[in-house]
Design an enzyme around this catalytic site. Structure first.
Site, PDB file in Angstrom:
ATOM      1  N   GLY A  18       0.824  -1.200   0.000  1.00 45.12           N
ATOM      2  CA  GLY A  18       0.000   0.000   0.000  1.00 45.12           C
ATOM      3  C   GLY A  18       0.858   1.250   0.000  1.00 45.12           C
ATOM      4  N   TYR A 164     -12.543  -4.467  11.732  1.00 40.00           N
ATOM      5  CA  TYR A 164     -11.365  -3.606  11.601  1.00 40.00           C
ATOM      6  C   TYR A 164     -10.660  -3.460  12.946  1.00 40.00           C
ATOM      7  CZ  TYR A 164      -8.542   0.562  10.760  1.00 40.00           C
ATOM      8  OH  TYR A 164      -7.493   1.454  10.657  1.00 40.00           O
TER       9      TYR A 164
END
Length: 260
Positions: A18, A164
């Site tokens: 990322g 998450y």
């Protein structure tokens, strides 16, 4: 030797997932500015090329690999590709992650749960497994930095998708466990736990739920959100010899949000 020499990364090579946008881009640029060459992994060819070009403009080498490490088979293939063609890797930053969904626990499907776990936790495990193993076999130590979140410490108000928070908490404990296991190999493993940063997903969130974002900002003692470039110096520190004696730490960078 100047104290600043301990932060230099000349001759080192970074792999960052990322790494083409947001926090990842800023960490990649900072580490390149400190002297390291960079292997970038991301899903978007355009942003990968842009960040790779910016790294080369700093006088460093850069390689861009397009792929999705949230898919375990792709993640394994990317790690093997990196080790075969771009190794050895001295620094690994597991930056890929995100919430992506706003669904309450009672309505979240198993498929949604697994997608977020794979995105945030499984990708981190797999990259550590392959790149960490190569560091052990090489015998020259290494630096691993996992991007966790203050969401691994607290439950965020007013939003669902608790997979998450769960994944980020697990990333923090995986960090501690690996740090204990790999310290004899001179591999440090640390986590960075960002708070509110104005990355693209949070900008979209601010547009969709302005009152929620306003409330979030008001709860930050420093008075505002962080900017992506604020993470660069901390990443350089953890990647460098300056942090030689730091391992298993979870470093919070949140403007004081978790103090209250």
């Amino acid at each position: 030797m100047s104290i600043f020499d301990r932060f230099r990364l000349n001759g080192k090579r970074l792999l960052i997932t990322g790494g083409s946008r947001g926090l990842g881009r800023e960490m990649a640029l900072a580490i390149a500015d400190a002297g390291a060459d960079v292997v970038l992994v991301g899903r978007e060819a355009t942003s990968l090329k842009g960040t790779a070009d910016d790294i080369r403009a700093l006088g460093r080498q850069a390689w861009a690999i397009e792929g999705d490490v949230s898919q375990p088979d792709q993640c394994e293939a990317i790690c093997n590709q990196v080790l075969q063609h771009h190794g050895p890797i001295d620094i690994l930053i597991n930056n890929v992650g995100g919430r992506r969904i706003d669904v309450q626990i009672e309505d979240q499907t198993l498929e949604q749960w697994q997608q977020i776990i794979d995105l945030n936790l499984t990708s981190t495990f797999l990259c550590m497994k392959y790149i960490g193993k190569s560091m052990i076999e090489r015998g020259q130590g290494g630096r691993i930095i996992n991007i966790a979140s203050i969401s691994g410490m607290v439950a965020n108000r007013g939003i669902g998708g608790r997979s998450y928070e769960t994944a980020k908490a697990a990333v923090m404990h995986l960090t501690r466990s690996a740090a204990a296991d790999w310290a004899p190999h001179k591999i440090t493993v640390n986590a960075i736990c960002p708070g509110g940063f104005m990355t693209a997903p949070n900008i979209r969130w601010a547009n969709d739920a302005p009152e929620m974002i306003k409330g979030f900002r008001q709860q930050i003692p420093s008075g505002d959100f962080g900017q992506p470039e604020d993470l660069g110096p901390l990443a350089v520190y953890l990647a460098s010899d300056a942090s030689r004696y730091v391992t298993g730490a979870a470093m919070v960078i949140d403007g004081g949000y978790t103090l209250w």
